[in-house]
Write a protein that holds these residues in place. Sequence first.
Motif, PDB file in Angstrom:
ATOM      1  N   LYS A 182       0.760  -1.391  -0.231  1.00  0.00           N
ATOM      2  CA  LYS A 182       0.010  -0.061   0.137  1.00  0.00           C
ATOM      3  C   LYS A 182       0.758   1.185   0.295  1.00  0.00           C
ATOM      4  CE  LYS A 182      -3.801  -2.332  -0.400  1.00  0.00           C
ATOM      5  NZ  LYS A 182      -4.904  -1.967  -1.929  1.00  0.00           N
ATOM      6  N   GLY A 183       2.210   1.299  -0.129  1.00  0.00           N
ATOM      7  CA  GLY A 183       3.386   2.384   0.126  1.00  0.00           C
ATOM      8  C   GLY A 183       3.911   2.602   1.246  1.00  0.00           C
ATOM      9  N   LEU A 184       3.633   2.242   2.280  1.00  0.00           N
ATOM     10  CA  LEU A 184       3.523   2.631   3.097  1.00  0.00           C
ATOM     11  C   LEU A 184       5.542   1.934   3.934  1.00  0.00           C
ATOM     12  CD1 LEU A 184       3.027   3.865   6.525  1.00  0.00           C
ATOM     13  CD2 LEU A 184       2.932   1.199   7.066  1.00  0.00           C
ATOM     14  N   LYS A 185       6.452   2.859   3.777  1.00  0.00           N
ATOM     15  CA  LYS A 185       7.591   2.210   4.087  1.00  0.00           C
ATOM     16  C   LYS A 185       7.875   3.316   4.629  1.00  0.00           C
ATOM     17  CE  LYS A 185       8.525   2.812  -0.620  1.00  0.00           C
ATOM     18  NZ  LYS A 185       9.199   3.372  -1.715  1.00  0.00           N
ATOM     19  N   PRO A 186       8.991   2.181   6.243  1.00  0.00           N
ATOM     20  CA  PRO A 186      10.042   3.022   7.488  1.00  0.00           C
ATOM     21  C   PRO A 186      11.077   3.424   7.092  1.00  0.00           C
ATOM     22  CG  PRO A 186      10.027   0.390   7.316  1.00  0.00           C
ATOM     23  CD  PRO A 186       9.464   1.004   5.629  1.00  0.00           C
ATOM     24  N   MET A 187      10.938   4.660   7.551  1.00  0.00           N
ATOM     25  CA  MET A 187      12.268   5.275   7.419  1.00  0.00           C
ATOM     26  C   MET A 187      13.597   4.917   8.178  1.00  0.00           C
ATOM     27  SD  MET A 187      10.686   9.881   7.953  1.00  0.00           S
ATOM     28  CE  MET A 187      10.146  10.206   7.548  1.00  0.00           C
ATOM     29  N   GLU A 188      14.729   4.712   7.144  1.00  0.00           N
ATOM     30  CA  GLU A 188      16.277   4.187   8.110  1.00  0.00           C
ATOM     31  C   GLU A 188      16.859   5.632   8.680  1.00  0.00           C
ATOM     32  OE1 GLU A 188      17.349   1.232   7.598  1.00  0.00           O
ATOM     33  OE2 GLU A 188      14.675   0.883   6.935  1.00  0.00           O
ATOM     34  N   ILE A 189      16.803   5.039   9.528  1.00  0.00           N
ATOM     35  CA  ILE A 189      17.498   6.203   9.661  1.00  0.00           C
ATOM     36  C   ILE A 189      18.543   5.250  11.514  1.00  0.00           C
ATOM     37  CG2 ILE A 189      17.359   8.257  11.592  1.00  0.00           C
ATOM     38  CD1 ILE A 189      14.288   8.573  10.991  1.00  0.00           C
ATOM     39  N   HIS A 190      20.077   5.708  10.940  1.00  0.00           N
ATOM     40  CA  HIS A 190      20.221   5.881  12.078  1.00  0.00           C
ATOM     41  C   HIS A 190      21.130   6.491  12.584  1.00  0.00           C
ATOM     42  CE1 HIS A 190      20.649   1.809  10.133  1.00  0.00           C
ATOM     43  NE2 HIS A 190      20.842   2.625   8.862  1.00  0.00           N
ATOM     44  N   PRO A 191      22.028   6.503  14.525  1.00  0.00           N
ATOM     45  CA  PRO A 191      22.230   7.295  14.880  1.00  0.00           C
ATOM     46  C   PRO A 191      23.529   7.888  14.570  1.00  0.00           C
ATOM     47  CG  PRO A 191      22.215   5.116  16.246  1.00  0.00           C
ATOM     48  CD  PRO A 191      21.967   5.613  14.706  1.00  0.00           C
TER      49      PRO A 191
ATOM     50  N   ASP B  22      12.137  18.122   8.304  1.00  0.00           N
ATOM     51  CA  ASP B  22      11.400  17.672   7.562  1.00  0.00           C
ATOM     52  C   ASP B  22      11.205  16.610   7.788  1.00  0.00           C
ATOM     53  OD1 ASP B  22      10.420  20.424   5.768  1.00  0.00           O
ATOM     54  OD2 ASP B  22      12.427  20.477   4.775  1.00  0.00           O
ATOM     55  N   MET B  23      11.193  15.765   8.074  1.00  0.00           N
ATOM     56  CA  MET B  23      11.430  14.199   8.238  1.00  0.00           C
ATOM     57  C   MET B  23      11.086  14.018  10.081  1.00  0.00           C
ATOM     58  SD  MET B  23      11.420  13.075   5.297  1.00  0.00           S
ATOM     59  CE  MET B  23      11.940  11.005   5.044  1.00  0.00           C
TER      60      MET B  23
ATOM     61  N   LYS C 234       9.933   5.210  15.480  1.00  0.00           N
ATOM     62  CA  LYS C 234      10.517   5.178  14.045  1.00  0.00           C
ATOM     63  C   LYS C 234       9.483   6.001  13.246  1.00  0.00           C
ATOM     64  CE  LYS C 234      11.644   0.265  12.484  1.00  0.00           C
ATOM     65  NZ  LYS C 234      11.367  -1.012  11.670  1.00  0.00           N
ATOM     66  N   GLY C 235       9.769   6.544  12.406  1.00  0.00           N
ATOM     67  CA  GLY C 235       8.548   7.276  11.148  1.00  0.00           C
ATOM     68  C   GLY C 235       8.390   6.765  10.036  1.00  0.00           C
ATOM     69  N   TYR C 236       7.437   7.290   9.462  1.00  0.00           N
ATOM     70  CA  TYR C 236       6.340   6.228   8.174  1.00  0.00           C
ATOM     71  C   TYR C 236       6.883   7.093   7.531  1.00  0.00           C
ATOM     72  CZ  TYR C 236       6.847   2.222  11.260  1.00  0.00           C
ATOM     73  OH  TYR C 236       6.986   1.105  11.820  1.00  0.00           O
TER      74      TYR C 236
ATOM     75  N   ASP D 188       5.819   8.545  -0.182  1.00  0.00           N
ATOM     76  CA  ASP D 188       6.837   9.308   0.069  1.00  0.00           C
ATOM     77  C   ASP D 188       6.076  10.727  -0.112  1.00  0.00           C
ATOM     78  OD1 ASP D 188       8.798   7.806  -1.627  1.00  0.00           O
ATOM     79  OD2 ASP D 188       8.111   8.283  -4.154  1.00  0.00           O
ATOM     80  N   LYS D 189       4.626  10.339   0.829  1.00  0.00           N
ATOM     81  CA  LYS D 189       4.587  11.993   1.898  1.00  0.00           C
ATOM     82  C   LYS D 189       5.040  11.475   3.182  1.00  0.00           C
ATOM     83  CE  LYS D 189       0.869  14.842   3.022  1.00  0.00           C
ATOM     84  NZ  LYS D 189      -0.396  14.162   3.508  1.00  0.00           N
ATOM     85  N   VAL D 190       5.199  12.266   4.447  1.00  0.00           N
ATOM     86  CA  VAL D 190       5.560  11.831   5.504  1.00  0.00           C
ATOM     87  C   VAL D 190       4.218  11.836   6.116  1.00  0.00           C
ATOM     88  CG1 VAL D 190       6.404  12.288   7.641  1.00  0.00           C
ATOM     89  CG2 VAL D 190       8.132  13.182   5.827  1.00  0.00           C
ATOM     90  N   ILE D 191       3.979  10.409   7.078  1.00  0.00           N
ATOM     91  CA  ILE D 191       3.215  10.214   7.632  1.00  0.00           C
ATOM     92  C   ILE D 191       2.600  10.280   9.225  1.00  0.00           C
ATOM     93  CG2 ILE D 191       1.485   9.484   5.665  1.00  0.00           C
ATOM     94  CD1 ILE D 191       1.550   6.870   7.353  1.00  0.00           C
ATOM     95  N   ARG D 192       4.159  10.144   9.479  1.00  0.00           N
ATOM     96  CA  ARG D 192       4.387  10.103  11.001  1.00  0.00           C
ATOM     97  C   ARG D 192       6.321  10.276  11.047  1.00  0.00           C
ATOM     98  NH1 ARG D 192       4.643   5.179  15.109  1.00  0.00           N
ATOM     99  NH2 ARG D 192       6.575   4.378  14.843  1.00  0.00           N
TER     100      ARG D 192
END
Length: 191
Positions: A132-141, A148-149, A173-175, A179-183
């Motif tokens: 459905k297009g939901l992707k977790p953001m890849e964030i690392h220390p 914006d993210m 985590k952000g999602y 390609d639109k930030v929802i969290r």
Amino acid sequence: MSDKNSKKEQDNEELQEKTANTEADEQDLNQEEETTEQAEGAQEDSVAAELAEMKDKYIRLMAEFENFRRRTAKERIDLAKTATQDLMGELLPVLDDMERARQSIETTKDVDAMLQGLELVFHKLKHVTQQKGLKPMEIHPGDAFDPDMHEAVTQIPAPSEELKGKIVDVIEKGYTLNDKVIRFAKVIIGA
């Protein structure tokens, strides 16, 4: 004297002719005025009819636009309902699997089998959401902070100089959805 009489007769005839011509000119002028008045009256009637036609078109156009606005609002509501219905339909098998996993947890003593079952259900859920297009953001220390993210929850003293103003830890985590930030990802920043 006969010259005088003939001259008078001639003058009288000329006078009568002039009078007759003047009367004819007046009649022509009166007819022209009546024709002009009729033309002006016809033109006023034409303008009034055109104005009435334009008012009618305007009223119809406004009514048509109002109907269009109502119809699109209804279609938007229906679309939102069916979009949710589609997603829920795809999540139902995952919900069924979670229900079966919960029942097996109550009866099974084998922890490894339960973990494998939960892992399968998790992968199924992840697969449905990715479709459905939901992707977790890849964030690392150590990543740079992007307002914006990311959402900075707090700041702590940076453990090293390299982490000043950068992400030290990820709390949640952000999602993104298509390609639109929802969290926004909740992070801790080094100060």
